[in-house]
Design a protein around this motif. Sequence first.
Motif, short mmCIF file in Angstrom:
data_model
loop_
_atom_site.label_atom_id
_atom_site.label_comp_id
_atom_site.label_asym_id
_atom_site.label_seq_id
_atom_site.Cartn_x
_atom_site.Cartn_y
_atom_site.Cartn_z
N THR A 277 0.91 -1.29 0.01
CA THR A 277 0.01 -0.04 -0.05
C THR A 277 0.82 1.22 -0.01
O THR A 277 0.49 2.27 -0.83
CB THR A 277 -0.97 0.09 1.17
N LEU A 278 1.81 1.15 0.72
CA LEU A 278 2.71 2.39 0.85
C LEU A 278 3.58 2.74 -0.39
O LEU A 278 3.70 3.67 -0.90
CB LEU A 278 3.67 2.21 2.08
N LEU A 279 4.07 1.60 -1.14
CA LEU A 279 4.62 1.59 -2.12
C LEU A 279 3.88 2.15 -3.22
O LEU A 279 4.36 2.83 -4.25
CB LEU A 279 5.35 0.23 -2.58
N GLU A 280 2.62 1.79 -3.28
CA GLU A 280 1.61 2.04 -4.30
C GLU A 280 1.27 3.62 -4.02
O GLU A 280 1.20 4.34 -5.02
CB GLU A 280 0.43 1.32 -4.18
N GLU A 281 1.11 3.94 -2.97
CA GLU A 281 1.08 5.42 -2.47
C GLU A 281 2.10 6.52 -3.31
O GLU A 281 1.82 7.37 -3.68
CB GLU A 281 0.91 5.79 -1.23
N VAL A 282 3.57 5.86 -3.13
CA VAL A 282 4.56 6.70 -3.40
C VAL A 282 4.47 6.66 -5.14
O VAL A 282 4.87 7.67 -5.62
CB VAL A 282 5.94 5.97 -2.82
N LEU A 283 4.33 5.49 -5.54
CA LEU A 283 4.47 5.26 -7.04
C LEU A 283 3.36 6.21 -7.69
O LEU A 283 3.41 6.48 -8.97
CB LEU A 283 4.43 3.79 -7.38
N SER A 284 2.13 6.30 -7.14
CA SER A 284 1.30 7.07 -7.56
C SER A 284 1.73 8.76 -7.91
O SER A 284 1.02 9.57 -8.61
CB SER A 284 -0.03 7.29 -6.88
N LYS A 285 2.84 9.06 -7.23
CA LYS A 285 3.10 10.28 -7.37
C LYS A 285 4.56 10.62 -8.20
O LYS A 285 4.98 11.40 -8.76
CB LYS A 285 3.40 11.06 -6.09
N ARG A 286 5.51 9.52 -7.95
CA ARG A 286 6.90 9.51 -8.58
C ARG A 286 7.42 8.28 -8.17
O ARG A 286 7.04 7.26 -7.72
CB ARG A 286 7.90 10.45 -7.64
N ALA A 287 8.54 8.11 -8.86
CA ALA A 287 9.47 6.66 -8.76
C ALA A 287 9.94 6.91 -7.18
O ALA A 287 10.63 7.93 -6.85
CB ALA A 287 10.75 6.67 -9.84
N PRO A 288 10.01 5.74 -6.45
CA PRO A 288 10.30 5.78 -5.05
C PRO A 288 11.91 6.20 -4.91
O PRO A 288 12.74 5.52 -5.64
CB PRO A 288 10.33 4.27 -4.66
N THR A 289 12.31 7.03 -4.28
CA THR A 289 13.71 7.32 -3.94
C THR A 289 14.19 6.28 -2.88
O THR A 289 13.52 5.61 -2.25
CB THR A 289 13.87 8.66 -3.41
N ALA A 290 15.59 6.38 -2.51
CA ALA A 290 16.14 5.79 -1.69
C ALA A 290 15.47 5.93 -0.24
O ALA A 290 15.46 5.18 0.81
CB ALA A 290 17.50 5.65 -1.44
N GLU A 291 15.41 7.30 -0.08
CA GLU A 291 14.73 7.81 1.41
C GLU A 291 13.28 7.19 1.56
O GLU A 291 12.91 6.80 2.68
CB GLU A 291 14.54 9.21 1.26
N ASP A 292 12.28 7.02 0.41
CA ASP A 292 11.28 6.54 0.35
C ASP A 292 11.22 5.20 0.78
O ASP A 292 10.41 4.73 1.59
CB ASP A 292 10.56 6.70 -1.08
N GLU A 293 11.93 4.32 0.18
CA GLU A 293 12.20 2.68 0.55
C GLU A 293 12.58 2.82 2.15
O GLU A 293 12.06 1.75 2.61
CB GLU A 293 13.22 2.16 -0.58
N ASP A 294 13.50 3.70 2.20
CA ASP A 294 13.78 3.44 3.86
C ASP A 294 13.11 3.68 4.72
O ASP A 294 12.64 3.24 5.75
CB ASP A 294 15.37 4.25 3.95
N ASP A 295 11.87 4.60 4.45
CA ASP A 295 10.92 5.12 5.24
C ASP A 295 9.92 3.82 5.33
O ASP A 295 9.38 3.60 6.37
CB ASP A 295 10.14 6.24 4.83
N ILE A 296 9.50 3.23 4.25
CA ILE A 296 8.78 2.15 4.18
C ILE A 296 9.30 1.06 4.93
O ILE A 296 8.46 0.39 5.64
CB ILE A 296 8.10 1.78 2.62
N LYS A 297 10.44 0.72 4.77
CA LYS A 297 11.10 -0.42 5.22
C LYS A 297 11.06 -0.10 7.03
O LYS A 297 10.84 -1.11 7.76
CB LYS A 297 12.43 -0.51 4.97
N GLY A 298 11.17 1.01 7.40
CA GLY A 298 10.99 1.24 8.84
C GLY A 298 9.83 1.39 9.49
O GLY A 298 9.48 0.83 10.46
#
Length: 521
Positions: A277-298
């Motif tokens: 769900t969180l990956l899809e939320e980010v992908l709806s706006k842009r390609a996930p950055t390393a920071e995005d992925e780190d936030d979702i992992k956390g």
Amino acid sequence: MNSSLHVTACASAVLFVISIAMFLRWMKAESHLRLPPGPNRIPLLGNVHQLPMQSQERKFTQWGAEYAGDIVFAKLFKTPTLVINSLQVAQELLDKRSSKYSYRPDFILLSDLMGWDCVITHMTYGDRFRKHRRWISNAFQDKHSLGSYRPLQRREAYMLLSGLLQSPELFRSHIKRFAAAMILQIAYGHSVTSLDDKFIHLAERAGKETVEYGSAGVMLVDLFPFLKHIPLWMPGSGFKSRAFEIRDLVRKMLDTPFEMVKDAMKSGTASPCLTATLLEEVLSKRAPTAEDEDDIKGTAGVLYGAATDTTVAVLSTFILAMVLHPEVYEKAQAEVDRVVGQDRLPEFEDRESLPYLECVVKEVFRWNCPVPLGLPHKLISNDQYQGFDIPGGSMVIPNIWGMTRNDSFYPEPEMFRPERFEQMDRETAEARDPRKMVFGFGRRICPGQDFADASIWIAIASIVATLDIGVTTDEAGKQAPPTGSFVPGLVSHPEEFSCKITPRSEQVKTVVFEMGANVVL
């Protein structure tokens, strides 16, 4: 005197002079403040030499009694520290003044060195914290979301019963599987089918190594941040090498299930889950950055890395308490039998009709609060309370264990006695509910507390309805009760103990199997 000795002597003298100068500066800065009562401090060390290596909560409680203070002021080296021993004060400061008290001290060991910097529990208050908090709250505080988890909680409760019926001697492993299975399903869409699940082992090892090696806010490197820059080849840098080893475990725990979800999304086989769900939320706006992925992992990782350990601690404490207090267990069983009967298992809808069982759950939380000192807060600016000055930058420690041992609230606090809550009027029982303490305070309160409480309740109710729990016997046929002791640490678990777990009747096995088979997710 040779030259090397002369240099050493000069260096020692310089350090001594600098230390005295720093101490005098701190004394001068504090001289105009009316600080809360507390133990006498000595130069450089402050009060750190008075603290035991383990079970500091007991020392903080002793200080509270000695200085007649709901708040106690101390210093850990140069760090001003406020210990809160009272629920009322915790609510007045950490809840009502949360804009000042919601920050975190610098967890150099846990965050910078061990790699826990991307989880909300260790973040200081700010935009990143609020983002993580919003994500977790959406998943665990929305009524629709909580309701949607009930079939999962029922299924895992039935799986817990099935495991306890088949191999009761492995009750700790079954409890760990129960706690982890729900979180892994919600966070990653992963179904746990075995006690040997690799994701459970990853989380358990990373959590165990972290808790055993690093106690938040008290390691030297947290109090003297410059130590993190010591080269690995230098004597005294062993703590860094060990921290980096744990960092590798933490990264595996965070990265492995996240990559599993990413791969499943690419192939179109991903199950619904928080990470997707969180990956899809980010992908709806842009390609996930390393920071995005780190936030979702956390965000996902803090659920299955931390929440499971506290659930295991609470359920293990329940088993221990029932072994030691069979009269409590029999009373709870009689109530469940009257309300639920013998032909089905307890449902969430039965909860309001089981008031004594509710008292048992409260007493489990109180008797051994899962996180005795919580995680320390940080006061961001100067404050005043009860006529005392509290310096900005102070580390603020809620002594939750001490609050649950308040003998004016809970007479004979060392005793396990659920009846104490029965004897309170409704308003008092609500005000003194230990769940108002054990899940934290203010903006730092656990956002998953309702889910955790419901999961613990359905597990306990199901066990009471179907199983007998008793003391084991030794080879000579004598009873061998457990000691009732707990392992000191960030999370308080009972010491290893054995017990006898048996089905209440042959019908139990049929009921567990049939109801487990009928659960639809």
